[in-house]
Structures are given as structure tokens and as C-alpha cells.
Design a protein around this motif. Structure first.
Motif, PDB file in Angstrom:
ATOM      1  N   GLY A  93       6.309  10.834   1.225  1.00 20.10           N
ATOM      2  CA  GLY A  93       6.664  10.686   2.762  1.00 20.10           C
ATOM      3  C   GLY A  93       6.800   8.915   2.377  1.00 20.10           C
ATOM      4  O   GLY A  93       6.771   8.763   2.965  1.00 20.10           O
ATOM      5  N   ALA A  94       6.099   8.351   2.136  1.00 17.58           N
ATOM      6  CA  ALA A  94       5.899   7.152   1.170  1.00 17.58           C
ATOM      7  C   ALA A  94       7.186   6.571   0.629  1.00 17.58           C
ATOM      8  O   ALA A  94       7.394   5.919   0.280  1.00 17.58           O
ATOM      9  N   ALA A  95       7.243   7.777  -0.931  1.00 18.41           N
ATOM     10  CA  ALA A  95       8.623   7.987  -1.723  1.00 18.41           C
ATOM     11  C   ALA A  95       9.649   7.757  -1.364  1.00 18.41           C
ATOM     12  O   ALA A  95      10.613   6.607  -1.400  1.00 18.41           O
ATOM     13  N   MET A  96       9.848   8.307   0.178  1.00 20.58           N
ATOM     14  CA  MET A  96      10.542   8.283   1.456  1.00 20.58           C
ATOM     15  C   MET A  96      11.319   7.401   1.820  1.00 20.58           C
ATOM     16  O   MET A  96      11.909   6.780   2.035  1.00 20.58           O
ATOM     17  N   GLY A  97       9.593   6.119   2.080  1.00 18.41           N
ATOM     18  CA  GLY A  97      10.290   4.948   3.311  1.00 18.41           C
ATOM     19  C   GLY A  97      10.266   3.865   1.898  1.00 18.41           C
ATOM     20  O   GLY A  97      10.416   2.925   1.735  1.00 18.41           O
ATOM     21  N   VAL A  98       9.846   4.189   0.283  1.00 19.55           N
ATOM     22  CA  VAL A  98      10.709   3.411  -0.515  1.00 19.55           C
ATOM     23  C   VAL A  98      11.508   3.390  -0.329  1.00 19.55           C
ATOM     24  O   VAL A  98      12.144   2.515  -0.653  1.00 19.55           O
ATOM     25  N   VAL A  99      12.926   4.905  -0.967  1.00 17.24           N
ATOM     26  CA  VAL A  99      14.133   4.630  -0.874  1.00 17.24           C
ATOM     27  C   VAL A  99      14.439   4.267   0.630  1.00 17.24           C
ATOM     28  O   VAL A  99      15.411   3.680  -0.159  1.00 17.24           O
ATOM     29  N   VAL A 100      13.792   4.333   1.390  1.00 15.53           N
ATOM     30  CA  VAL A 100      14.382   3.762   2.123  1.00 15.53           C
ATOM     31  C   VAL A 100      14.857   2.300   2.197  1.00 15.53           C
ATOM     32  O   VAL A 100      15.350   2.040   2.820  1.00 15.53           O
ATOM     33  N   VAL A 101      13.687   2.156   2.092  1.00 13.05           N
ATOM     34  CA  VAL A 101      13.814   0.729   1.587  1.00 13.05           C
ATOM     35  C   VAL A 101      15.165  -0.134   0.989  1.00 13.05           C
ATOM     36  O   VAL A 101      15.664  -1.158   1.042  1.00 13.05           O
ATOM     37  N   LEU A 102      14.953   0.761  -0.371  1.00 14.52           N
ATOM     38  CA  LEU A 102      15.708   0.244  -1.197  1.00 14.52           C
ATOM     39  C   LEU A 102      17.009   0.603  -0.551  1.00 14.52           C
ATOM     40  O   LEU A 102      17.904  -0.888  -1.328  1.00 14.52           O
ATOM     41  N   ILE A 103      17.723   1.263   0.266  1.00 16.63           N
ATOM     42  CA  ILE A 103      18.997   1.151   0.347  1.00 16.63           C
ATOM     43  C   ILE A 103      19.436   0.711   1.648  1.00 16.63           C
ATOM     44  O   ILE A 103      20.162   0.078   1.789  1.00 16.63           O
ATOM     45  N   PHE A 131       1.046  -1.063   0.586  1.00 21.22           N
ATOM     46  CA  PHE A 131       0.027   0.049   0.027  1.00 21.22           C
ATOM     47  C   PHE A 131       1.075   1.099  -0.059  1.00 21.22           C
ATOM     48  O   PHE A 131       0.613   2.690  -0.449  1.00 21.22           O
ATOM     49  N   GLY A 132       1.738   1.015   0.862  1.00 25.83           N
ATOM     50  CA  GLY A 132       2.615   2.562   0.301  1.00 25.83           C
ATOM     51  C   GLY A 132       3.375   2.785  -0.500  1.00 25.83           C
ATOM     52  O   GLY A 132       3.961   3.582  -0.486  1.00 25.83           O
ATOM     53  N   VAL A 133       3.563   1.363  -1.277  1.00 28.17           N
ATOM     54  CA  VAL A 133       4.119   1.279  -2.429  1.00 28.17           C
ATOM     55  C   VAL A 133       3.082   2.334  -3.502  1.00 28.17           C
ATOM     56  O   VAL A 133       3.326   2.747  -4.270  1.00 28.17           O
ATOM     57  N   TRP A 134       2.138   1.706  -3.802  1.00 27.07           N
ATOM     58  CA  TRP A 134       1.067   2.187  -3.709  1.00 27.07           C
ATOM     59  C   TRP A 134       0.823   3.793  -3.923  1.00 27.07           C
ATOM     60  O   TRP A 134       0.743   4.938  -4.967  1.00 27.07           O
ATOM     61  N   VAL A 135       1.090   5.117  -2.936  1.00 27.51           N
ATOM     62  CA  VAL A 135       0.592   5.982  -2.243  1.00 27.51           C
ATOM     63  C   VAL A 135       2.065   6.673  -2.948  1.00 27.51           C
ATOM     64  O   VAL A 135       1.337   7.535  -2.688  1.00 27.51           O
ATOM     65  N   SER A 136       2.612   5.566  -2.938  1.00 22.95           N
ATOM     66  CA  SER A 136       3.841   6.936  -3.565  1.00 22.95           C
ATOM     67  C   SER A 136       3.886   7.514  -4.827  1.00 22.95           C
ATOM     68  O   SER A 136       4.055   8.386  -4.965  1.00 22.95           O
ATOM     69  N   LEU A 137       2.918   6.823  -5.337  1.00 19.29           N
ATOM     70  CA  LEU A 137       2.490   7.385  -7.084  1.00 19.29           C
ATOM     71  C   LEU A 137       1.245   8.163  -7.235  1.00 19.29           C
ATOM     72  O   LEU A 137       1.849   8.360  -7.783  1.00 19.29           O
ATOM     73  N   TYR A 138       0.680   8.434  -5.760  1.00 15.08           N
ATOM     74  CA  TYR A 138       0.044   9.482  -5.445  1.00 15.08           C
ATOM     75  C   TYR A 138       0.129  11.039  -5.110  1.00 15.08           C
ATOM     76  O   TYR A 138       1.135  11.053  -4.334  1.00 15.08           O
ATOM     77  N   ARG A 139      -0.621  11.672  -5.807  1.00 16.32           N
ATOM     78  CA  ARG A 139      -0.522  13.117  -4.656  1.00 16.32           C
ATOM     79  C   ARG A 139      -2.028  12.834  -3.575  1.00 16.32           C
ATOM     80  O   ARG A 139      -2.613  12.734  -3.838  1.00 16.32           O
ATOM     81  N   TRP A 140      -1.555  12.780  -1.740  1.00 14.06           N
ATOM     82  CA  TRP A 140      -2.682  13.184  -1.413  1.00 14.06           C
ATOM     83  C   TRP A 140      -2.310  13.442   0.797  1.00 14.06           C
ATOM     84  O   TRP A 140      -1.244  13.655   0.936  1.00 14.06           O
ATOM     85  N   SER A 141      -2.889  13.214   1.317  1.00 13.87           N
ATOM     86  CA  SER A 141      -2.960  14.785   1.825  1.00 13.87           C
ATOM     87  C   SER A 141      -3.288  13.827   2.998  1.00 13.87           C
ATOM     88  O   SER A 141      -3.537  13.966   3.977  1.00 13.87           O
ATOM     89  N   GLY A 142      -3.912  12.607   3.063  1.00 14.01           N
ATOM     90  CA  GLY A 142      -4.755  12.106   3.508  1.00 14.01           C
ATOM     91  C   GLY A 142      -6.257  10.919   3.852  1.00 14.01           C
ATOM     92  O   GLY A 142      -7.016  11.517   2.710  1.00 14.01           O
ATOM     93  N   PRO A 143      -6.346  10.534   4.769  1.00 19.47           N
ATOM     94  CA  PRO A 143      -7.764   9.858   4.400  1.00 19.47           C
ATOM     95  C   PRO A 143      -8.884  10.690   4.442  1.00 19.47           C
ATOM     96  O   PRO A 143      -8.982  11.990   5.021  1.00 19.47           O
ATOM     97  N   GLY A 144      -9.904  10.965   3.515  1.00 17.13           N
ATOM     98  CA  GLY A 144     -10.806  11.738   2.919  1.00 17.13           C
ATOM     99  C   GLY A 144     -11.065  12.701   2.340  1.00 17.13           C
ATOM    100  O   GLY A 144     -11.795  13.528   1.894  1.00 17.13           O
ATOM    101  N   ALA A 145      -8.481  13.126   1.603  1.00 19.64           N
ATOM    102  CA  ALA A 145      -8.346  13.800   0.770  1.00 19.64           C
ATOM    103  C   ALA A 145      -8.839  12.709  -0.501  1.00 19.64           C
ATOM    104  O   ALA A 145      -8.824  11.486  -0.174  1.00 19.64           O
ATOM    105  N   GLU A 146      -9.029  13.454  -1.871  1.00 28.10           N
ATOM    106  CA  GLU A 146      -9.044  12.581  -3.063  1.00 28.10           C
ATOM    107  C   GLU A 146      -7.197  12.975  -3.684  1.00 28.10           C
ATOM    108  O   GLU A 146      -6.275  13.886  -3.104  1.00 28.10           O
ATOM    109  N   MET A 147      -7.263  11.557  -4.182  1.00 31.60           N
ATOM    110  CA  MET A 147      -5.545  10.976  -4.720  1.00 31.60           C
ATOM    111  C   MET A 147      -5.845  11.602  -6.010  1.00 31.60           C
ATOM    112  O   MET A 147      -6.306  10.932  -6.356  1.00 31.60           O
ATOM    113  N   THR A 148      -4.679  11.845  -6.062  1.00 31.17           N
ATOM    114  CA  THR A 148      -4.003  12.353  -7.966  1.00 31.17           C
ATOM    115  C   THR A 148      -2.929  11.708  -8.499  1.00 31.17           C
ATOM    116  O   THR A 148      -2.275  12.058  -7.064  1.00 31.17           O
TER     117      THR A 148
END
Length: 326
Positions: free
Chosen positions: A296-306, A61-78
């Protein structure tokens, strides 16, 4: 010769009514073996389901979120695609936190294991080494927030360290300034973490037979030579595991930075003191702007790869033939 061999082999076979023939253990029928091999699934399945639900699914789910612009639950994902990742390359705060994290992992790791190796040489024959190990391990059981806050209070401009310096006629140093703040954080983390690795490595040292050191001492080997040719090879597997543990823990350092730089007061740590975990927290919590969960999710993915890259490198560097005592 073939007839003789055949004859001997026939004579060597036990008679059906002999005791040897009766005590032979019957083999498990082939039809029952698959059923026995499937018996472990009822025991494994609950743990596998929990691991998938609590770790695998959130990670995907974190990898999927890293491909969107999202402000959190209730906000639209772009949809943004890889733009969150390319923006990280232009984000000066992320770049600073990324290099700080690498310095912490590599430089801090060198300091931790340097101190650990020295302790291994000094504590091996020292009386009361069990008590000393307990003392150096003590900071590990203290909360990282408490350690960070305590060190921050000691190093603030009016703290005890500067008061001691002034008592000796020296000017106080800007420990919390941009030039020294992250070095102080690394020093505090090394101090609080080294005891754990000393205890871990010393448990492997205690398993080495003492007669190896006695033979080396009679042969004229110095303490350094004993460490190099006896202690290090026989504890290398434990060191490899300890190095992986340090890398994993150092790449997610978070609490001690917040406690050290903010002291429990509202506000964000300065850019010079941030790690990737801290920068990720600021990104998803909003900081001074709108929360960016995709970034933030993109940062998490980068940390996992590193993390994966560093672990693979450590395992390859520390890979050696297993040393066993004959």
C-alpha cells in the motif's frame, strides 16, 4: 566643463542646517539589519515544526515502509527492497485501478472544464447568474458518500432510472455492470465537482471590465470570439490553478467509489470500478487476505510521483505570458 559640473553639484548639496538636511530619514545601521531579518523565525518556526511532523515525517516513513513487507504494528518487518514496486507491475488489480485513475483525471477533467467553459460563456451576461452559481455549487457541499450512495440507488437494476426506461418501453441497462460502472462513477463525480470550478472561474470572469466586451460586441465579435480573445486570456492564471486542483483531487478519489458500488454493505468494490486510492485501501485493510502495508505504501509513492509529473506537465502546458489590462 568638469569644473563647472563639480561646482554645480557642490552648490546643489543641501546645507547641514537646511530643513531638507534635517528631514532626511536616517538609514538603519547595518548591525541591526540581520537582527530584524531574523525576527520572522519565531513566527515561522511553530508552523514549520507542525508541517514537518504532520506531513514530511509521515511521507518519509511511507517511503521507508514501501521497501518492506509489513502487516502492521506488532508484526515483523521484512526487507523487500524494490520488490513491492515490481509486484505492482504484475498486479492486475493495481493496473486496472491505475488506468481508471488516469482516465478519471484526464477524461473527467476534460468534461469538467468543458462544462465550465460553456458555463462561463452562458452565465456572463445572464440575469440571476449568482443564483445559478449557488445552485450548481450545491453538490460540492454534499458528502461524496451521500452522492455515491444516491447515484448507486438510482442506477441499480431496480432503480428509478431503469424504471423510467421501462416506462418508455425500453429495457433497463446494467449500469452497475463491468462495462458501465466506472463511466457512471465518472459522470457522478463530474456532476458533483463542476459547480466548484464554475464558481472559481466565474469569480475571475467577474473581474474583467465590461467595456472590453462592449467594444468587442460593437466590433462584431461573436460570443465564441469574445470568450477566446477576452475571457480565456484574462482568466488563464485561474484556470491553471483550477487544473492543478482537479488533478490533485481526482488522483485520490475514494469515498464516492465505495458508496456507489457497495451502497454501505460489506464487501470490496469490483476491480473494474476501483481507483488507486481504493486499491490501496483494500491492500492495507487486508481485503480477503493479510494486510500488506508495504504494498500500500508503494502505491502511495507511485501516486505521489504521478501527481508531481502531471502537475509539472500542466504548469508547462498552461504557462503563458501574463495578460494585464493597461
Amino acid at each position: 566643463m568638469s569644473a563647472t559640473a563639480t561646482r554645480i553639484s557642490r552648490r546643489s548639496r543641501p546645507h547641514p542646517s537646511s530643513p531638507e538636511r534635517k528631514t532626511r530619514v536616517p538609514r538603519t545601521p547595518a548591525s541591526l539589519r540581520p537582527a530584524r531579518e531574523r525576527a520572522f523565525w519565531p513566527f515561522l518556526l511553530p508552523a514549520l515544526v507542525l508541517y514537518t511532523a504532520l506531513y514530511i515525517v509521515p511521507a518519509l516513513f511511507g517511503v521507508w515502509v514501501s521497501l518492506y513487507r509489513w502487516s502492521g504494528p506488532g508484526a515483523e518487518m521484512t526487507w523487500r527492497g524494490a520488490k513491492n514496486y515490481t509486484n505492482l507491475l504484475q498486479n492486475e488489480a493495481f493496473q486496472s485501478s491505475f488506468w481508471n485513475t488516469l482516465v478519471l483525471a484526464l477524461g473527467g477533467g476534460g468534461a469538467v472544464f468543458g462544462a465550465t467553459f460553456l458555463a462561463m460563456m452562458a452565465l456572463r451576461q445572464l440575469k440571476g447568474r449568482a443564483f445559478i452559481r449557488s445552485v450548481v455549487f450545491l453538490p460540492m457541499i454534499i458528502s461524496a458518500i451521500a452522492i455515491g450512495a444516491a447515484i448507486g440507488f438510482l442506477l441499480n437494476p431496480d432503480g428509478a432510472v431503469n424504471d423510467i426506461l421501462k416506462a418508455f418501453g425500453m429495457d433497463g441497462l446494467p449500469w452497475l455492470g463491468s462495462d458501465l460502472v466506472f463511466r457512471c462513477i465518472i459522470a457522478g463525480l463530474v456532476w458533483s465537482s463542476t459547480g466548484f470550478y464554475i464558481a472559481l472561474m466565474m469569480s475571475a470572469v467577474d473581474a474583467i471590465p465590461p467595456h472590453l466586451y462592449e467594444d468587442a460586441h460593437l466590433s462584431g465579435a461573436t460570443k465564441w470570439e469574445q470568450f477566446r480573445h477576452i475571457t480565456l486570456p484574462l482568466t488563464w492564471d485561474v484556470f491553471s490553478v483550477a487544473a492543478v486542483l482537479w488533478v490533485v483531487n481526482s488522483l485520490k478519489v475514494f469515498e464516492i467509489v465505495l458508496a456507489f458500488t457497495t451502497g454501505g454493505t460489506p464487501g470490496n468494490p469490483p476491480v473494474e470500478a476501483r481507483t488507486v486510492a481504493v486499491q490501496q485501501y483494500i491492500s492495507i485493510s487486508g481485503g480477503n487476505a493479510v494486510p500488506e502495508l508495504g504494498e500500500g505504501a508503494a502505491m502511495g509513492v507511485v501516486v505521489v510521483l504521478i501527481t508531481v509529473v502531471l502537475i509539472v506537465l500542466i504548469r508547462r502546458i498552461t504557462r503563458r505570458d501574463r495578460v494585464e489590462l493597461s
